[in-house]
Design a protein around this motif. Structure first.
Motif, PDB file in Angstrom:
ATOM      1  N   PHE A 380       0.852  -1.199   0.000  1.00  0.00           N
ATOM      2  CA  PHE A 380       0.000   0.000   0.000  1.00  0.00           C
ATOM      3  C   PHE A 380       0.878   1.236   0.000  1.00  0.00           C
ATOM      4  CE2 PHE A 380      -2.055  -3.507   2.038  1.00  0.00           C
ATOM      5  CZ  PHE A 380      -3.374  -3.458   1.606  1.00  0.00           C
ATOM      6  N   ARG A 381       0.588   2.176  -0.852  1.00  0.00           N
ATOM      7  CA  ARG A 381       1.357   3.421  -0.909  1.00  0.00           C
ATOM      8  C   ARG A 381       0.428   4.608  -0.921  1.00  0.00           C
ATOM      9  NH1 ARG A 381       6.537   2.463  -3.497  1.00  0.00           N
ATOM     10  NH2 ARG A 381       7.418   0.919  -2.094  1.00  0.00           N
ATOM     11  N   TYR A 382       0.925   5.653  -0.265  1.00  0.00           N
ATOM     12  CA  TYR A 382       0.195   6.906  -0.251  1.00  0.00           C
ATOM     13  C   TYR A 382       0.428   7.588  -1.590  1.00  0.00           C
ATOM     14  CZ  TYR A 382      -1.521  11.260   1.825  1.00  0.00           C
ATOM     15  OH  TYR A 382      -2.235  12.386   2.134  1.00  0.00           O
ATOM     16  N   ASP A 383      -0.362   7.235  -2.583  1.00  0.00           N
ATOM     17  CA  ASP A 383      -0.168   7.759  -3.937  1.00  0.00           C
ATOM     18  C   ASP A 383      -1.515   8.134  -4.519  1.00  0.00           C
ATOM     19  OD1 ASP A 383       2.456   7.908  -4.885  1.00  0.00           O
ATOM     20  OD2 ASP A 383       2.606   5.726  -5.087  1.00  0.00           O
ATOM     21  N   GLN A 384      -1.503   9.156  -5.348  1.00  0.00           N
ATOM     22  CA  GLN A 384      -2.705   9.472  -6.104  1.00  0.00           C
ATOM     23  C   GLN A 384      -2.923   8.313  -7.077  1.00  0.00           C
ATOM     24  OE1 GLN A 384      -3.764  12.880  -5.365  1.00  0.00           O
ATOM     25  NE2 GLN A 384      -5.696  11.910  -5.906  1.00  0.00           N
ATOM     26  N   VAL A 385      -4.153   7.789  -7.102  1.00  0.00           N
ATOM     27  CA  VAL A 385      -4.419   6.639  -7.969  1.00  0.00           C
ATOM     28  C   VAL A 385      -4.550   7.112  -9.412  1.00  0.00           C
ATOM     29  CG1 VAL A 385      -6.076   4.834  -8.492  1.00  0.00           C
ATOM     30  CG2 VAL A 385      -5.525   5.361  -6.118  1.00  0.00           C
TER      31      VAL A 385
ATOM     32  N   GLU B 393     -13.336 -15.839 -11.788  1.00  0.00           N
ATOM     33  CA  GLU B 393     -12.466 -15.310 -10.735  1.00  0.00           C
ATOM     34  C   GLU B 393     -12.249 -13.812 -10.933  1.00  0.00           C
ATOM     35  OE1 GLU B 393      -7.962 -15.692  -8.852  1.00  0.00           O
ATOM     36  OE2 GLU B 393      -8.401 -16.643 -10.765  1.00  0.00           O
ATOM     37  N   MET B 394     -12.423 -13.059  -9.855  1.00  0.00           N
ATOM     38  CA  MET B 394     -12.193 -11.617  -9.892  1.00  0.00           C
ATOM     39  C   MET B 394     -10.992 -11.303  -8.997  1.00  0.00           C
ATOM     40  SD  MET B 394     -14.722 -10.595 -11.789  1.00  0.00           S
ATOM     41  CE  MET B 394     -14.777  -8.818 -11.581  1.00  0.00           C
ATOM     42  N   MET B 395     -10.388 -10.112  -9.185  1.00  0.00           N
ATOM     43  CA  MET B 395      -9.329  -9.647  -8.288  1.00  0.00           C
ATOM     44  C   MET B 395      -9.598  -8.183  -7.981  1.00  0.00           C
ATOM     45  SD  MET B 395      -6.040 -11.541  -9.916  1.00  0.00           S
ATOM     46  CE  MET B 395      -4.876 -11.042  -8.657  1.00  0.00           C
ATOM     47  N   TYR B 396      -9.557  -7.858  -6.698  1.00  0.00           N
ATOM     48  CA  TYR B 396      -9.972  -6.515  -6.285  1.00  0.00           C
ATOM     49  C   TYR B 396      -8.881  -5.807  -5.487  1.00  0.00           C
ATOM     50  CZ  TYR B 396     -14.671  -8.274  -7.300  1.00  0.00           C
ATOM     51  OH  TYR B 396     -15.767  -8.805  -7.900  1.00  0.00           O
ATOM     52  N   ASN B 397      -9.024  -4.479  -5.419  1.00  0.00           N
ATOM     53  CA  ASN B 397      -8.212  -3.701  -4.492  1.00  0.00           C
ATOM     54  C   ASN B 397      -8.653  -3.998  -3.064  1.00  0.00           C
ATOM     55  OD1 ASN B 397      -8.092  -1.437  -7.019  1.00  0.00           O
ATOM     56  ND2 ASN B 397      -6.237  -1.863  -5.851  1.00  0.00           N
ATOM     57  N   TYR B 398      -7.716  -3.802  -2.142  1.00  0.00           N
ATOM     58  CA  TYR B 398      -8.000  -4.107  -0.738  1.00  0.00           C
ATOM     59  C   TYR B 398      -8.363  -2.860   0.068  1.00  0.00           C
ATOM     60  CZ  TYR B 398      -5.968  -8.798  -1.386  1.00  0.00           C
ATOM     61  OH  TYR B 398      -5.699 -10.071  -1.783  1.00  0.00           O
ATOM     62  N   LEU B 399      -8.236  -1.689  -0.552  1.00  0.00           N
ATOM     63  CA  LEU B 399      -8.597  -0.465   0.151  1.00  0.00           C
ATOM     64  C   LEU B 399      -9.873   0.077  -0.451  1.00  0.00           C
ATOM     65  CD1 LEU B 399      -5.458   1.774   0.697  1.00  0.00           C
ATOM     66  CD2 LEU B 399      -6.663   0.345   2.328  1.00  0.00           C
ATOM     67  N   GLY B 400     -10.744   0.598   0.390  1.00  0.00           N
ATOM     68  CA  GLY B 400     -11.985   1.166  -0.114  1.00  0.00           C
ATOM     69  C   GLY B 400     -12.546   2.169   0.859  1.00  0.00           C
ATOM     70  N   SER B 401     -13.775   2.545   0.600  1.00  0.00           N
ATOM     71  CA  SER B 401     -14.380   3.596   1.418  1.00  0.00           C
ATOM     72  C   SER B 401     -15.236   2.992   2.522  1.00  0.00           C
ATOM     73  CB  SER B 401     -15.237   4.497   0.535  1.00  0.00           C
ATOM     74  OG  SER B 401     -16.325   3.752   0.029  1.00  0.00           O
ATOM     75  N   LYS B 402     -15.517   3.811   3.511  1.00  0.00           N
ATOM     76  CA  LYS B 402     -16.415   3.399   4.582  1.00  0.00           C
ATOM     77  C   LYS B 402     -17.811   3.145   3.996  1.00  0.00           C
ATOM     78  CE  LYS B 402     -18.330   5.133   8.945  1.00  0.00           C
ATOM     79  NZ  LYS B 402     -19.659   5.605   8.528  1.00  0.00           N
ATOM     80  N   ARG B 403     -18.171   3.973   3.026  1.00  0.00           N
ATOM     81  CA  ARG B 403     -19.487   3.794   2.415  1.00  0.00           C
ATOM     82  C   ARG B 403     -19.615   2.368   1.845  1.00  0.00           C
ATOM     83  NH1 ARG B 403     -20.885   3.969  -2.548  1.00  0.00           N
ATOM     84  NH2 ARG B 403     -18.910   4.880  -3.224  1.00  0.00           N
ATOM     85  N   GLU B 404     -18.578   1.920   1.142  1.00  0.00           N
ATOM     86  CA  GLU B 404     -18.656   0.599   0.513  1.00  0.00           C
ATOM     87  C   GLU B 404     -18.632  -0.542   1.529  1.00  0.00           C
ATOM     88  OE1 GLU B 404     -16.218   1.263  -3.626  1.00  0.00           O
ATOM     89  OE2 GLU B 404     -15.118   1.353  -1.750  1.00  0.00           O
ATOM     90  N   ILE B 417     -10.518  -1.895   9.994  1.00  0.00           N
ATOM     91  CA  ILE B 417      -9.241  -1.207  10.150  1.00  0.00           C
ATOM     92  C   ILE B 417      -9.294   0.076   9.326  1.00  0.00           C
ATOM     93  CG2 ILE B 417      -6.763  -1.364   9.772  1.00  0.00           C
ATOM     94  CD1 ILE B 417      -7.128  -4.448   9.893  1.00  0.00           C
ATOM     95  N   PHE B 418      -9.255   1.214  10.007  1.00  0.00           N
ATOM     96  CA  PHE B 418      -9.286   2.504   9.321  1.00  0.00           C
ATOM     97  C   PHE B 418      -7.873   3.066   9.207  1.00  0.00           C
ATOM     98  CE2 PHE B 418     -13.674   2.115  10.315  1.00  0.00           C
ATOM     99  CZ  PHE B 418     -14.351   2.910   9.397  1.00  0.00           C
ATOM    100  N   ILE B 419      -7.659   3.861   8.159  1.00  0.00           N
ATOM    101  CA  ILE B 419      -6.379   4.532   7.962  1.00  0.00           C
ATOM    102  C   ILE B 419      -6.479   5.915   8.589  1.00  0.00           C
ATOM    103  CG2 ILE B 419      -4.929   5.575   6.181  1.00  0.00           C
ATOM    104  CD1 ILE B 419      -5.737   3.213   4.411  1.00  0.00           C
ATOM    105  N   ASN B 426     -12.094   7.616  -0.564  1.00  0.00           N
ATOM    106  CA  ASN B 426     -12.298   6.401  -1.363  1.00  0.00           C
ATOM    107  C   ASN B 426     -11.384   5.264  -0.928  1.00  0.00           C
ATOM    108  OD1 ASN B 426     -14.226   7.607  -2.944  1.00  0.00           O
ATOM    109  ND2 ASN B 426     -12.704   8.394  -4.396  1.00  0.00           N
ATOM    110  N   TYR B 427     -10.308   5.608  -0.236  1.00  0.00           N
ATOM    111  CA  TYR B 427      -9.356   4.584   0.189  1.00  0.00           C
ATOM    112  C   TYR B 427      -9.022   4.799   1.660  1.00  0.00           C
ATOM    113  CZ  TYR B 427      -8.840   4.640  -4.845  1.00  0.00           C
ATOM    114  OH  TYR B 427      -9.105   4.625  -6.196  1.00  0.00           O
TER     115      TYR B 427
END
Lengths: 512, 564
Positions: A380-385, B393-404, B417-419, B426-427
């Motif tokens: 994970f990186r703090y980067d603009q996507v 089979e799908m592959m997804y990002n592991y970071l998302g929003s609280k809304r999602e 786990i919040f950042i 969004n992340y």
């Protein structure tokens, strides 16, 4: 024009064989002559027109007379006039109510039928007020109606096929609307008249020449197999290029397949896979890699911090003390260290793993010697996507431990990766810089499609990293940037596509 | 990584020759440099070694390349040492004890005898910026000021001053401001003021007449601190928190300016108390210790049986003077470098100087057994089964929003786990389950022909007090199916088939209070007493949140719990 008779459906074949140039071809005719259902007929017309074998010549309005339920009953039992006439002929004069009850007819029906019969001079009322016949047989008018009913039983009557008298009679007994109490219903239909085209005529020739009748066997059925009836006929050859239907198979994700392939390759080269937690702490994410705690890559703008719990409970000993001391003054590693006060609270701060090398560091205390390890780690990186940066992404990393590994074996390893995994044509090494390796080497490769690019970074772990984690042999560390090759492999050019949630996009993605 | 720009005129002049870009690219690896662009006369260069601040200038790169080409290094004869101190001829910088609590160190040196040209001034300002921001941690540990020396009455004084009564006209303004006002009103004050603004006193640099030089590390004065093209006499001052880093930075600047044609003039810096290098240090000052490594260490690390003389020659090409004696290479660290923490750092310089192309790749000899992780092994088995059951089979990002992950799912935020420093909302959450990822697919795939049957084998993470980190990362299978007719019976059948082929006997128990599913149409999958997963019909309220109008089932299984 090339005519492939295999592309003709049996309905088309039989129709073509039946008609000739210049003849009008209508649905009515084909229904009559070939026994098609109207729907089949329309299908055949549509297919043949699309092929250019039939052409529309004109459209005609047709009037058809369809027997109603009421009419069907009359056709089967006879009309009231017929039945009344036949009854008094056979049983002698009867009063009208007697006739009605004997024939189970309505009195009003009997009355109106008697009126018609007497008007036509077939019957009359005698002195006893009983109906008696005065003719030998029913007059033509009544027979005409009965005839029409009988014809109607066989199918709809076409107005154009009726003679003048019949038309007149039909006018009396057919209705357009509310026909339930009339024998016939009037149906107006537009009919298209087709003609065979020149190509159609050629197609007919071809059909005749190929000796195809349209009576060939279609689908093989269990019944045909059970009865053996398939032995009697020949199978209709199918059009080989008929449109196929879309199937949606269960499938692996092509990017996942690529990563599996890379993992299998690394296994085949003697590497054992490692893995770890997504949540890390500053100790393993940076301190253990001898990155000073003030290093710019550990800034708030580079790493994601965990909101809660902010800190982990503890860092494993003796690694914590040894690493801390190494940062401060080098401990027993032969280094002078970074000369600063190691922050024991900061080191417990939790982050999302920002580099795959964390897993290499974690592997060191438990590694076998000699040993080779790898991991494909989500980071994970703090980067603009954007097209070249994801919020999270995979890094492929590994280590080689051994008493005899050195710069030259590192170069050999990189060469092997370049050839085996990246399919490189040429390999170039340049000095690189990573905080945790010394010396550090970047490997650039010439890829047959992508040209020259940096395949990865590598080096020999600094003694400050290895000794502090209890390892006394040299350790080669490497990382491969395989995302670019994965994109090329999948025909994509945007990293975000690798993790797209779009089902259709993934379903139709081919990969190589 | 630092990136610098330089005019070709300045750079080729320093190099002593003009070479084309291809030749540059060929030799640049020696300085771990990359040519990033060359437009008109402007060269853009990226430097990869964050431990070599001496390379972040045209002069520094040129110095390294010239050494590699075998040119004799210029004699930098203006360095005082512990043994020998140059006369500063009255130029003195006096550090007052009051500075200690805010920013303890300030050092300086002077230069004369060269009219600064436009591109040299730009180069100097660029060096100043790169050194302060990359090496000096955004001026926190190093700040550099350049002043017009002929306007200064020595000695210069560095002290902690009252931020509310000390005032001067800062560069870029036309009126006097107090130090505190500068922090709130001047753009540089807003940017760098926070480094010192918590202190009672602020750093302040002035000459013996009381004329302001600057408010380090924030801003120069508009008078003495406004260097212009054509200025001939310069004074450089560096303030900060670490004497080693300050001395090294002063040395780098002095060598660079010497290369540009300046005569470097020493300044005596007097501290209120003893430092590591004495109470008085005459700057530029050579403080580096010699570094050594054994030849056997070179052999072991590089795998090349080179001689001691080879190693010494290689170091010479790196601009490092060394001698070989009794299996040991003794090197004098150049004035402009201080990146030798460990003997391996010297070994790397030997490697670069020897030429990386002169090392032949060899294969590692040790035999080791390759092996996939148990999670990967099981994951593959599960994936094959799901594919066989008709799933994509799908592959997804592991970071998302609280809304999602929370709101849409009616899932408790307390498990997530919040950042703390998200870049965007969004992340900001690590996904606690695969199911929201699968539902995101539904929300963007209404056009894709149904049925939708998708799955992922991936990682999830959520809070778990028992763990050292207070969190746990799990390998998880999630699958989802949606179609106009899709319900509990379908998902239960899939689970049954899956577990049959995984060889696991499971029981179902009622799942209550899980807002993701329709009550009474969802279940827990139990292996004995162990809860290993959930499945059921997704609640229409959840489907509505995701904008889906198709009946949907989903299941999630903790694969780590199946692995024994």
């Amino acid at each position: 024009m090339e005519i492939d008779v295999k592309n003709l459906h049996p309905l088309e074949v039989r129709l073509l064989r039946h008609v000739a140039l210049g003849e009008p071809i209508t649905a009515g005719r084909i229904v009559d002559e070939l026994g098609y259902k109207v729907g089949q007929c329309n299908q055949a017309f549509s297919w043949l027109s699309a092929k250019g074998y039939l052409v529309e010549k004109s459209r005609e309005s047709r009037v058809l007379y369809e027997l109603t339920e009421f009419g069907r009953e009359q056709a089967e039992k006879g009309t009231p006039t017929q039945r009344i006439f036949a009854f008094i002929k056979a049983e002698g004069p009867h009063a009208l109510p007697e006739i009605a009850s004997a024939l189970s007819l309505d009195k009003s029906e009997v009355g109106s039928a008697f009126g018609q019969l007497s008007k036509a001079h077939c019957v009359r009322m005698n002195d006893e007020n009983k109906a008696q016949s005065i003719a030998d047989e029913l007059s033509g008018e009544f027979l005409l109606t009965a005839n029409l009913l009988q014809k109607g039983l066989k199918g709809d009557l076409d107005e154009s096929a009726l003679d003048a008298d019949e038309k007149k009679a039909m006018g009396r007994i057919a209705k357009k609307r509310g026909a339930a109490s009339s024998p016939f219903k009037v149906i107006e239909r537009e009919e298209i008249v087709y003609e065979l085209t020149e190509e159609g005529a050629q197609a007919k020739e071809a059909v005749l020449k190929a000796n195809i009748t349209g009576e060939e066997l279609g689908s093989l059925t269990p019944e045909m197999l059970a009865s053996g009836s398939w032995k009697e006929g020949t199978f209709r050859p199918y059009g080989l290029n008929a449109p196929t239907s879309r199937l949606i198979p269960g499938r692996h994700n092509p990017y996942g397949n690529y990563l599996q392939w890379v993992k299998d390759k690394l296994c085949s080269l003697g590497f054992e896979e490692f893995d770890g937690s997504l949540v890390e702490n500053e100790f393993w994410n940076g301190d253990a890699l001898f990155m000073p705690q003030f290093h710019s890559a550990r800034d708030i703008h580079d790493v994601y911090y965990i909101k809660d719990p902010v800190h982990c409970k503890e860092i494993e000993e003796p690694w914590l003390s040894q690493v801390a001391k190494t940062h401060e003054d080098g401990w027993k590693t032969g280094s002078r260290g970074w000369r600063y006060k190691f922050d024991h609270e900061f080191t417990r701060r939790q982050v999302l793993r920002s580099q795959g090398t964390v897993l290499s560091a974690r592997q060191l205390p438990k590694a076998k010697i000699p040993g080779k390890y790898f991991g494909v780690a989500r980071c994970f990186r703090y980067d603009q996507v954007d097209a070249t940066h994801g919020a999270d992404f995979y890094q492929t990393e590994g280590i080689v431990l051994g008493n005899d590994v050195n710069l030259k074996t590192l170069l050999g390893l990189l060469k092997m990766f370049a050839e085996e995994i990246a399919g490189a044509e040429e390999v170039k090494y340049v000095p690189g810089y990573f905080p945790f390796t010394e010396p550090s080497i970047e490997v650039h490769i010439k890829h047959p499609v992508l040209g020259w690019f940096e395949l990865g970074g590598s080096g020999i772990f600094r003694p400050e990293v290895t000794k502090a984690l209890g390892i006394d042999v040299p350790v080669l560390a490497w990382g491969l940037g395989i995302d670019r090759m994965a994109l090329m492999h999948l025909g994509l050019n945007d990293l975000r596509e690798l993790f797209t949630p779009n089902i259709e996009s993934v379903r139709t993605r081919r990969g190589n | 990584m630092p990136k610098i720009e330089t005019t070709g005129r300045l750079f080729y002049n320093l190099l002593g020759k003009t070479i084309d870009d291809e030749q540059l690219e060929e030799v640049f690896p020696v300085a771990k440099a990359e040519l990033d662009g060359h437009e008109d006369d402007l060269l853009k260069i990226e430097l990869n070694d964050t431990n070599r601040p001496d390379l972040w200038s045209a002069a520094g790169i040129a110095r390294q390349l010239k050494a590699y080409w075998g040119k004799e290094a210029p004699l930098y004869d203006f360095f005082s040492t512990a043994e020998e101190t140059f006369d500063s001829e009255g130029r003195e910088l006096i550090i007052d004890a009051s500075a200690k609590e805010v920013r303890p160190y300030s050092i300086g040196f002077a230069a004369k005898g060269h009219k600064v040209s436009e591109d040299e001034l730009e180069a100097l300002i660029q060096s100043q910026e790169k050194l302060c921001s990359n090496f000096g941690r955004k001026r926190k540990t190093i700040a550099i000021g350049i002043y017009r020396s002929n306007l200064i009455t020595y000695p210069v004084h560095y002290r902690g001053a009252d931020p509310d009564t000390t005032k001067f006209i800062p560069l870029g303004m036309d009126r006097e401001l107090t130090l505190r006002e500068i922090c709130s009103e001047h753009p540089k004050g807003k940017e760098y003021g926070p480094i010192v603004s918590d202190s009672k006193v602020f750093p302040y640099l002035h000459d013996d007449k009381g004329e302001t030089l600057s408010f380090p590390p924030v801003i120069n004065s508009a008078h003495i601190g406004a260097v212009e093209v054509g200025d001939e006499n310069l004074f450089l001052e560096l303030s900060g928190t670490d004497l080693h880093d300050l001395l090294l930075t002063a040395s780098i600047l002095a060598c660079d300016m010497s290369d540009l044609g300046y005569e470097i003039l020493p300044v005596k810096v007097s501290f209120p108390e003893e430092t590591e290098f004495g109470r008085e240090i005459t700057v530029p000052y050579y403080f580096q210790e010699p570094i050594s490594c054994t030849l056997s260490q070179v052999h072991k690390t590089l795998g090349e049986p080179m001689s001691g003389d080879d190693a010494v020659a290689a170091l010479k090409r790196m601009g490092i003077y060394a001698i070989y004696d009794e299996d040991t290479i003794w090197a004098t660290v150049p004035e402009w470098r201080n990146d030798f923490l460990h003997p391996v750092d010297l070994v790397e310089d030997i490697m670069i100087g020897y030429g990386l192309g002169n090392f032949q790749p060899e294969m590692p000899q040790d035999f080791t057994v390759g092996r996939l992780s148990p999670a990967e092994e099981l994951g593959r088995k599960v994936k094959d089964l799901m594919v066989g059951l008709g799933f994509q089979e799908m592959m997804y990002n592991y970071l998302g929003s609280k809304r999602e992950y929370v709101d849409n799912m009616r899932f408790p935020a307390e498990k997530c786990i919040f950042i703390s420093n998200p870049m965007s909302e969004n992340y900001e959450v690590v996904r606690p389950s695969v199911i929201p990822s699968l539902l995101e697919s539904e929300s963007v795939s209404a056009h894709a022909p149904f049925p939708h049957k998708i799955f992922e084998v991936g990682k999830i993470a959520f809070l778990d007090e028992k763990e050292n980190s207070g969190t746990t990362t799990r390998n998880s299978l999630g699958f989802l199916a949606s179609d106009s007719v899709m319900g509990y019976n379908e998902v239960s059948s899939i689970v049954n088939t899956l577990f049959y082929f995984l060889g696991k006997e499971y029981q179902l128990s009622a799942l209550e209070g899980d807002g993701r599913f329709i009550p009474g149409r969802c279940a827990r999958i139990m292996l004995g007493e162990q809860d290993v997963g959930v499945f059921g019909e997704i609640h229409p309220a959840v489907l509505e949140n995701w904008g889906s109008q198709t009946p949907t089932i989903a299941c999630e299984v903790d694969l780590d719990l199946l692995m024994n």
